[in-house]
Design an enzyme around this catalytic site. Sequence first.
Site, PDB file in Angstrom:
ATOM      1  N   HIS A  45      25.748  38.145  16.490  1.00 40.65           N
ATOM      2  CA  HIS A  45      24.579  37.472  15.918  1.00 40.65           C
ATOM      3  C   HIS A  45      24.974  36.258  15.080  1.00 40.65           C
ATOM      4  O   HIS A  45      25.693  36.376  14.096  1.00 40.65           O
ATOM      5  CB  HIS A  45      23.783  38.451  15.050  1.00 40.65           C
ATOM      6  CG  HIS A  45      22.501  37.856  14.533  1.00 40.65           C
ATOM      7  ND1 HIS A  45      21.321  37.894  15.251  1.00 40.65           N
ATOM      8  CD2 HIS A  45      22.231  37.177  13.394  1.00 40.65           C
ATOM      9  CE1 HIS A  45      20.378  37.281  14.564  1.00 40.65           C
ATOM     10  NE2 HIS A  45      20.899  36.828  13.433  1.00 40.65           N
ATOM     11  N   ASN A  85      17.583  24.635  20.483  1.00 46.83           N
ATOM     12  CA  ASN A  85      16.531  24.360  19.517  1.00 46.83           C
ATOM     13  C   ASN A  85      16.926  25.002  18.200  1.00 46.83           C
ATOM     14  O   ASN A  85      17.223  26.198  18.156  1.00 46.83           O
ATOM     15  CB  ASN A  85      15.204  24.929  20.014  1.00 46.83           C
ATOM     16  CG  ASN A  85      14.749  24.280  21.319  1.00 46.83           C
ATOM     17  OD1 ASN A  85      15.008  23.098  21.545  1.00 46.83           O
ATOM     18  ND2 ASN A  85      14.101  25.049  22.170  1.00 46.83           N
ATOM     19  N   GLY A  91      11.930  23.669  17.181  1.00 46.69           N
ATOM     20  CA  GLY A  91      11.208  24.531  18.123  1.00 46.69           C
ATOM     21  C   GLY A  91      11.870  25.871  18.370  1.00 46.69           C
ATOM     22  O   GLY A  91      11.580  26.546  19.363  1.00 46.69           O
ATOM     23  N   THR A  93      12.294  29.662  18.273  1.00 49.64           N
ATOM     24  CA  THR A  93      11.358  30.774  18.084  1.00 49.64           C
ATOM     25  C   THR A  93      12.056  32.126  18.005  1.00 49.64           C
ATOM     26  O   THR A  93      11.424  33.115  17.641  1.00 49.64           O
ATOM     27  CB  THR A  93      10.310  30.831  19.221  1.00 49.64           C
ATOM     28  OG1 THR A  93      10.984  31.030  20.464  1.00 49.64           O
ATOM     29  CG2 THR A  93       9.489  29.548  19.282  1.00 49.64           C
ATOM     30  N   HIS A  96      18.291  34.083  16.904  1.00 43.21           N
ATOM     31  CA  HIS A  96      19.657  34.385  17.354  1.00 43.21           C
ATOM     32  C   HIS A  96      20.037  33.178  18.201  1.00 43.21           C
ATOM     33  O   HIS A  96      19.346  32.894  19.199  1.00 43.21           O
ATOM     34  CB  HIS A  96      19.663  35.684  18.163  1.00 43.21           C
ATOM     35  CG  HIS A  96      21.001  36.127  18.696  1.00 43.21           C
ATOM     36  ND1 HIS A  96      21.487  37.428  18.537  1.00 43.21           N
ATOM     37  CD2 HIS A  96      21.938  35.472  19.407  1.00 43.21           C
ATOM     38  CE1 HIS A  96      22.680  37.529  19.126  1.00 43.21           C
ATOM     39  NE2 HIS A  96      22.973  36.351  19.668  1.00 43.21           N
ATOM     40  N   HIS A  98      20.841  30.441  20.681  1.00 38.31           N
ATOM     41  CA  HIS A  98      20.813  30.511  22.141  1.00 38.31           C
ATOM     42  C   HIS A  98      20.763  29.108  22.707  1.00 38.31           C
ATOM     43  O   HIS A  98      20.263  28.169  22.080  1.00 38.31           O
ATOM     44  CB  HIS A  98      19.621  31.345  22.635  1.00 38.31           C
ATOM     45  CG  HIS A  98      18.309  30.903  22.068  1.00 38.31           C
ATOM     46  ND1 HIS A  98      17.901  31.263  20.805  1.00 38.31           N
ATOM     47  CD2 HIS A  98      17.315  30.131  22.566  1.00 38.31           C
ATOM     48  CE1 HIS A  98      16.713  30.728  20.560  1.00 38.31           C
ATOM     49  NE2 HIS A  98      16.341  30.025  21.613  1.00 38.31           N
TER      50      HIS A  98
HETATM   51  P1  AMP Z   1      13.481  28.925  21.633  1.00 30.24           P
HETATM   52  O1  AMP Z   1      12.038  28.502  21.662  1.00 30.24           O
HETATM   53  O2  AMP Z   1      14.447  27.806  21.798  1.00 30.24           O
HETATM   54  O3  AMP Z   1      13.775  29.786  20.423  1.00 30.24           O
HETATM   55  O4  AMP Z   1      13.699  29.807  22.927  1.00 30.24           O
HETATM   56  C1  AMP Z   1      13.390  31.152  22.999  1.00 30.24           C
HETATM   57  C2  AMP Z   1      13.266  31.444  24.469  1.00 30.24           C
HETATM   58  O5  AMP Z   1      13.387  32.834  24.659  1.00 30.24           O
HETATM   59  C3  AMP Z   1      11.945  31.005  25.090  1.00 30.24           C
HETATM   60  O6  AMP Z   1      12.204  30.085  26.159  1.00 30.24           O
HETATM   61  C4  AMP Z   1      11.332  32.308  25.583  1.00 30.24           C
HETATM   62  O7  AMP Z   1      10.648  32.169  26.814  1.00 30.24           O
HETATM   63  C5  AMP Z   1      12.566  33.208  25.732  1.00 30.24           C
HETATM   64  N1  AMP Z   1      12.317  34.633  25.596  1.00 30.24           N
HETATM   65  C6  AMP Z   1      11.606  35.247  24.625  1.00 30.24           C
HETATM   66  N2  AMP Z   1      11.620  36.585  24.821  1.00 30.24           N
HETATM   67  C7  AMP Z   1      12.343  36.800  25.945  1.00 30.24           C
HETATM   68  C8  AMP Z   1      12.706  37.962  26.688  1.00 30.24           C
HETATM   69  N3  AMP Z   1      12.339  39.196  26.292  1.00 30.24           N
HETATM   70  N4  AMP Z   1      13.451  37.807  27.808  1.00 30.24           N
HETATM   71  C9  AMP Z   1      13.831  36.580  28.227  1.00 30.24           C
HETATM   72  N5  AMP Z   1      13.517  35.440  27.551  1.00 30.24           N
HETATM   73  C10 AMP Z   1      12.777  35.549  26.446  1.00 30.24           C
HETATM   74 ZN    ZN Z   2      20.851  38.696  17.050  1.00 30.28          ZN
END
Ligand code: AMP
Ligand code: ZN
Length: 112
Positions: A45, A85, A91, A93, A96, A98
């Site tokens: 994490h 992001n 942006g 959301t 963690h 990614h």
């Molecule tokens: P961000 O807005 O950059 O934080 O990206 C978060 C991403 O995670 C978004 O594109 C969501 O569609 C994706 N996401 C959220 N929950 C899941 C999930 N359970 N499995 C796969 N992708 C997810």
């Molecule tokens: Zn995490």
Amino acid sequence: MDCLFCKIAAGEIPSTKIYEDETVYAFADIAPAAPFHAIIIPREHIASANEINEGNSHLIAKVFEAAAKIAKQENLENGYRIVNNCGEDGGQTVGHIHFHLLARRNLQWPPG
Ligand code: AMP
Ligand code: ZN
């Protein structure tokens, strides 16, 4: 810790695996923004890009090594975009870190 992507990396929440190794897990985004849309995470994490430091940056290097492997595995010879992001204005959301790997369409620049 109550973290969605920690749980996905641990297999506690289902996902569609695209790539995995000791350090990194990659899975299909549930709401794809391109015909190919992977989410690449370090298993450990880290909350956001703002928390990258000397002690954990080797994990981010592994994310980019994985991205190059995924591009070969998925035959993304036409190119792709890697997006992080960070924070509210960026942006982000999910808390963690990614990296989105987007491909198989012509991506516009600059992004919105
Ligand atoms: P961000 O807005 O950059 O934080 O990206 C978060 C991403 O995670 C978004 O594109 C969501 O569609 C994706 N996401 C959220 N929950 C899941 C999930 N359970 N499995 C796969 N992708 C997810
Ligand atoms: Zn995490």
